[in-house]
Design an enzyme around this catalytic site. Sequence first.
Site, PDB file in Angstrom:
ATOM      1  N   LYS A  49       4.148  10.736   3.318  1.00 48.27           N
ATOM      2  CA  LYS A  49       4.435  11.245   4.655  1.00 48.27           C
ATOM      3  C   LYS A  49       4.838  10.105   5.591  1.00 48.27           C
ATOM      4  O   LYS A  49       4.433   8.960   5.419  1.00 48.27           O
ATOM      5  CB  LYS A  49       3.214  11.973   5.222  1.00 48.27           C
ATOM      6  N   VAL A  50       5.631  10.469   6.599  1.00 47.97           N
ATOM      7  CA  VAL A  50       6.038   9.522   7.632  1.00 47.97           C
ATOM      8  C   VAL A  50       5.460  10.013   8.953  1.00 47.97           C
ATOM      9  O   VAL A  50       5.644  11.178   9.337  1.00 47.97           O
ATOM     10  CB  VAL A  50       7.571   9.403   7.731  1.00 47.97           C
ATOM     11  N   LYS A  76       5.325   4.906   7.316  1.00 48.30           N
ATOM     12  CA  LYS A  76       5.409   5.603   6.037  1.00 48.30           C
ATOM     13  C   LYS A  76       4.167   5.264   5.213  1.00 48.30           C
ATOM     14  O   LYS A  76       3.932   4.105   4.873  1.00 48.30           O
ATOM     15  CB  LYS A  76       6.672   5.212   5.276  1.00 48.30           C
ATOM     16  N   ASP A  86      20.940   7.425  -3.098  1.00 56.79           N
ATOM     17  CA  ASP A  86      20.445   8.690  -2.546  1.00 56.79           C
ATOM     18  C   ASP A  86      21.013   8.910  -1.145  1.00 56.79           C
ATOM     19  O   ASP A  86      20.285   9.213  -0.199  1.00 56.79           O
ATOM     20  CB  ASP A  86      18.913   8.685  -2.509  1.00 56.79           C
TER      21      ASP A  86
END
Length: 867
Positions: free
Chosen positions: A545-546, A560, A662
């Site tokens: 999670k951030v 993060k 990505d």
Amino acid sequence: MAGGLLTSSVLKQYISYLALFLLHISTITYAIPPPSVKFEPRDVYMISCGAPGATQLDDGRTFRSDPDTASYLSTSTNIKISADNPPHASTGPLAPIYVSARVFTDQSTYSFYLAQPGRHWVRLHFLPLPNSNYNLSSATFSVNADSIVLLHGFSLPAIPPSPVIKEYLITTQSNTMKLSFSPLKGSVAFVNAIEVVSAPPNLVPNTTATAGTTTNNQIDLSGNALQVVYRLNMGGPLITPANDTLYRFWQPDTTFLTLPEAAVAAWVPVNTIKYPDDGSMSPLIAPPTVYSSAQQMAQSNTSNARFNISWKIPAEPGFSYLIRLHFCDIVSKALNNLYFNVYLNGLMGVSSLDLSSLTMGLAVTYYRDFVLDSSSISNSTILVQVGPTSTSSGDPNAILNGLEMMKISNLANSLDGFYAAKPKNNSKTKMIISAIGLAMAAVAMALVFMMFCRRRCEKPGWERKSSFSSWLMPLNASQSTSSFLSGYSKSSRSRFGSTQSKSGFSGIFMSGTYAVSRVFTFSEIQKATKNFDEKAVIGVGGFGKVYLGELVDGTKLAIKRGNSSSDQGMHEFLTEIELLSKLRHRHLVSLIGCCDEKNEMILVYEYMSKGTVRDHLYVGNGGGETGMPLLNWNKRLEICIGAAKGLHYLHTGAAQGIIHRDIKTTNILLDENLVAKVSDFGLSKTAPSLEQTHVSTAVKGSFGYLDPEYFRRQQLTDKSDVYSFGVVLFEILCARPAINPALPRDQVNLAEWALQWKRKGQLEKIIDPNIAGTINPDSLIKFVDAAEKCLADYGVDRPTMGDVLWKLESALQLQVASTPVAESSGSGGAMDMPLKKTTSQKSGLTGFDSFNDRSGTQIPPPLDQGR
């Protein structure tokens, strides 16, 4: 006790396999092809599901009933049904396998023992027979073969004209194949009969040529599943399993002819058909009844006639297809009189095909395989054509005897949409996962204990020569043997923390191989995130999670937090540190610091207050999907240019280039001034050296953005990023996701959909309506040209990011030159005023010597300025 349980488990497994093997032996005698062909499949399962006993078919095959044993069929309910009234099909009486069925109310799995790994036929038979207890016409379900999606959300109308047979070729290297049926919630799944049979080893090649290219350009099919969607017998009648060597159906081709008057059928006696003496072909490829008929050119009563025979066959967009064409010269009276061309969707398949030279005789069988890439399929059809060559002498002619069309599984390992298979979530799986988790926890505790003992023996603080963080090992042990955060006492960390200022953090903390701007204590991170309050979460990814964090001085940060027990998370974390500690660029998200306490993996970044590019594209309440204001065309161009500069720096600015791997709209972030910055380097790879052409690596990335050549060859280059960026460009132009399974099938994949409209010359129909009337036509042409070139099938045909950047800069210059000053968004970003329609005008641009990035990166002019 444990040994007894293990022995019992192994014994049950052997009993299970023995039961499967006995069923395997009992059924093999019922599926041997006609005597003229000596192929005896090692694995033969023919199951009449729900039947009380064995079922005999007219073609000589016997389908066994499925046994009520948990070792063979795993299901929570044992539901067998039969038809209340014998169903009838429009084609005549139904085979007895369609009067019974198995019904599943929950995920259920057939497990088949395989004596010989390799390709296997999988045929599934469906007919929603009438039954008072179950309405099978409302059944909606999915079917997987191991990890391959065969059917997703599949349903059938009440009593279709004839049974539906879904036929597949599945490759497996395991000694079992599992067929799983998963009903939609509140619905049921069913199946009437199942066939799992070994396929002849040379039936489908591992590699074949792409249509429209030379035969040297080979496509690897060894890892793909195939679905047979059509088999056509040109010029002949229906061929049933009773007359086929492998129990296949071949339907007449007449309904697929675009102009029936252009073709005339030809026949010869079946016994005149010959197969090559070298054994390269046999009736296993196709029976002689396929080759004994053909479609040839009709007499046009004109001299030197030039026209094609054409078949238009439905195809599903988003998939590539294997096309097999069968030829046998049954129309010539002498050798070397027949020369013709073969086309697939307008691409040249074979030029001047001379069957005589290939077969050295008349009425000798021959076939040719092609792969038609998904990008070559438009209007949801495949057009197959044969026609005379321009140099044909005498009466020009062209023939085709048979056609097979097979869908190739896509990137999601699916044959029905872009859906990945979901594993069964049963208690046994949970137990295995729990056992693995406990084992990993035990190992972790042992490592922590060893580290604790080691640290007790070391000298504290600055006197330590080397130490390792409890979770972070150095990436390059030859350069340094210390963790990038080791060797600092609490006081030294506090002393370092005092160097921060209101605007940021000063100083560079050098340790080992990395440069980190600041080391945060875990208590600082907790205070900044209010003890990791879920309300502070601003993003979730594979790493973790951030959180939005705020320091006591008001500085906002993106924090993060990774999962230290995840091997994948560890790898991505290390990659992120390795790259961002070396890179600094205005269009790359900056790494501010990190935390190395309490076995945590925490990275701290500059906070990008305007979120992701995606947040500003999709209409929702108050603007974008998340309430963010939408962007006008000028600002979208600036964002594209900023992201391109970041990528160009990655590819060329570092000592050795870096491939992001990505690129997508959620990995391009915007700061308070809407300046675009590339983020998330967890999957990045160092580019190949000058002596290399590519990096061989497992395929990773995001569906919809993934380079198809990288997927096929598993060879990564910087052109893979270029392809992904092309998808981003179209997403920004059209404001729709790269993959949207909810849309009609010809629109699911954005890249293919956009290119189809581009080829039609009607791209304006799919542009985001919020900006459609505001784009200068010349700017649009430049922009779309850049996007289209990025999406070329092969990396060598794609531009560099420098070339793309030049085209985007040109598109912005053309737009600005035609936009009134009040409309320009050079310093703003949101679409905070009505956008007016602009008119095209000459920009007066001269050549660009170079584009100077504001970060100081000098971008050379592209090599194709003259184009």
